[in-house]
Design an enzyme around this catalytic site. Structure first.
Site, short mmCIF file in Angstrom:
data_model
loop_
_atom_site.label_atom_id
_atom_site.label_comp_id
_atom_site.label_asym_id
_atom_site.label_seq_id
_atom_site.Cartn_x
_atom_site.Cartn_y
_atom_site.Cartn_z
N CYS A 108 0.81 -1.01 0.02
CA CYS A 108 -0.08 0.00 0.04
C CYS A 108 0.82 1.33 -0.09
O CYS A 108 1.71 1.46 0.89
CB CYS A 108 -0.93 0.03 1.14
SG CYS A 108 -1.82 1.38 1.47
N CYS A 115 -2.23 15.47 2.13
CA CYS A 115 -3.12 15.17 1.01
C CYS A 115 -3.85 16.54 0.74
O CYS A 115 -4.16 17.44 1.61
CB CYS A 115 -4.40 14.42 1.40
SG CYS A 115 -5.53 13.70 0.21
N CYS A 119 -11.13 14.90 3.51
CA CYS A 119 -12.19 13.83 3.85
C CYS A 119 -12.13 13.84 5.46
O CYS A 119 -11.10 13.65 6.24
CB CYS A 119 -11.85 12.27 3.49
SG CYS A 119 -11.70 12.29 1.49
N CYS A 122 -10.51 10.91 7.54
CA CYS A 122 -9.15 10.34 7.39
C CYS A 122 -8.08 11.23 8.02
O CYS A 122 -8.12 12.47 7.96
CB CYS A 122 -8.98 10.57 5.88
SG CYS A 122 -7.26 10.04 5.23
N SER A 221 -13.35 5.65 -3.62
CA SER A 221 -13.73 5.78 -2.12
C SER A 221 -15.25 6.43 -2.31
O SER A 221 -15.16 7.73 -2.39
CB SER A 221 -12.95 6.64 -1.38
OG SER A 221 -11.67 5.97 -1.43
N CYS A 340 -6.18 1.44 6.79
CA CYS A 340 -6.61 2.74 6.15
C CYS A 340 -6.85 4.01 6.68
O CYS A 340 -7.70 3.81 7.77
CB CYS A 340 -7.93 2.38 5.45
SG CYS A 340 -7.61 1.27 4.19
#
Ligand code: SAH
Length: 354
Positions: A108, A115, A119, A122, A221, A340
């Site tokens: 991964c 980022c 979101c 996250c 997603s 995740c």
């Protein structure tokens, strides 16, 4: 002798390396050998390039350096998952994870430091985007995990998912260049069918991937098939309407003929109603797809809670009835924050491990 400003040798393609040797009175095929050391064998030290004479190695050392990533810390979970904190040449840190199962080993990998998106569920979103990774930094993560897979599991890496930090479609050029090298016979020669790019859903770029004839798989997603709900949990979705996303997915499906994977978390009070389930089933009926229900991994400071198991069961029943394939797996590597969305937990804002 005048000090030479050394260049990163990994910015040179094979032809440029051949030309370099030729211009120094050496056989140009030496350039091909260096290319192999750099890209097939993942060597980071000129002295390990043993089919080069000392003289040729010294010429390389005079003009070049090898800017590469370093695995700063490595945490191993009781379930075999390994989380690597990867230090980049400018000291920023991203993370990549090796996830072993009985039949495969998956890497991964991250595509950005931080980022660009926001979101709310996250941990990476809290970091903001600091910079894009270049193609080599993405490729290096894969090579490092391939080595770990061979070392700890006696088998090469079998799959790659772009589900680490960052939004791969916001760093498209470098992600594509890295995948080219990963799949190229002179790189790792991996099949693109074993690579999955996961995106939060950027319609224009999904269409571009189809136009560019890419061969890897696509995961989206989704987390909700209702615009108003999606906007709440993925605020950037205000700019990327679900209608446009669906259009782009139809376009992608016509091109790729392969099912899209929808990643989906079910939260209490957010997407746990009948109309949420119906909206997802309706979308899956329209677009050849399968659903991967992901366990919600709590992040530092968040109040969101995964829905009751009975709601997840309702989703699974409704999708199965509609003949949509659905999987629900428990997260791996939870004990080391490798799951995740958790990668940035325990990272401070500058991207260094605390
Ligand atoms: N930006 C890309 C890839 C990175 S995230 C994307 O959005 O797809 C990889 C996956 O982890 C996504 O499906 C994302 O929705 C999911 N994820 C993010 N935070 C999570 C969390 N706290 N628990 C479980 N999954 C999470």
């Amino acid at each position: 002798m005048e000090e030479i400003n050394k260049k990163d040798i990994r910015l040179l393609n094979k032809e440029a390396l051949q030309d370099f040797f030729a211009s120094h009175g050496a056989p140009s095929f030496k350039g091909g050998q260096v290319y192999q050391w750099l890209w097939q064998k993942g060597v980071h030290n000129f002295d390990l390039m043993t089919n080069l004479s000392l003289e040729h190695r010294n010429i390389l050392k005079t003009y070049f350096e090898i800017k590469h990533i370093n695995i700063d810390t490595q945490q191993r979970s009781s379930d075999g998952t390994i989380k690597n904190a990867v230090k980049l040449h400018d000291q920023l840190v991203v993370e990549s994870v090796l996830i072993p199962t009985a039949s495969r080993t998956t890497a991964c990998v991250s595509s950005q430091v931080g980022c660009s998106l926001d979101c709310v569920f996250c941990a990476t979103a809290a970091l903001k985007r600091m910079r894009n990774l270049n193609a080599d930094e993405i490729y290096d993560q894969v090579v490092a995990i391939d080595h770990q897979s061979k070392l700890y599991h006696n088998r090469p890496l079998s799959n790659i998912v772009f589900m680490g930090m960052g939004e791969p479609l916001m760093n498209y050029k470098n992600v594509i260049a890295a995948i080219d090298k990963i799949t190229h016979p002179e790189g790792l020669a991996m099949s693109p069918r074993r690579i999955t790019l996961s995106t939060s859903g950027i319609p224009k770029m999904i269409k571009k991937m189809a136009d560019d004839n890419v061969k890897f798989r696509l995961a989206v997603s989704l987390h909700s098939a209702r615009q108003e709900v999606r906007e709440k949990i993925m605020p950037f979705a205000q700019k990327f309407d679900l209608k446009d996303l669906i259009d782009s997915l139809v376009y992608w499906n016509e091109y790729s003929k392969k099912k899209i994977t929808f990643e989906y978390i079910v939260w209490e009070g957010i997407n746990d109603q009948k109309e949420d389930i119906q909206a997802l089933v309706a979308l899956c009926n329209r677009i050849p797809s399968k659903v991967n229900i992901i366990q919600y991994n709590t992040i530092d400071g968040s109040l969101m809670k995964q829905a009751q198991q009975s709601v997840i069961d309702d989703y699974i029943t409704a999708l199965t009835r509609a003949r949509v394939k659905v999987t629900y797996r428990r997260s791996r590597g939870l004990d080391i924050d490798a799951a995740c969305g958790q990668l940035a937990n325990k990272l401070d804002i500058k991207g260094t491990v605390t």
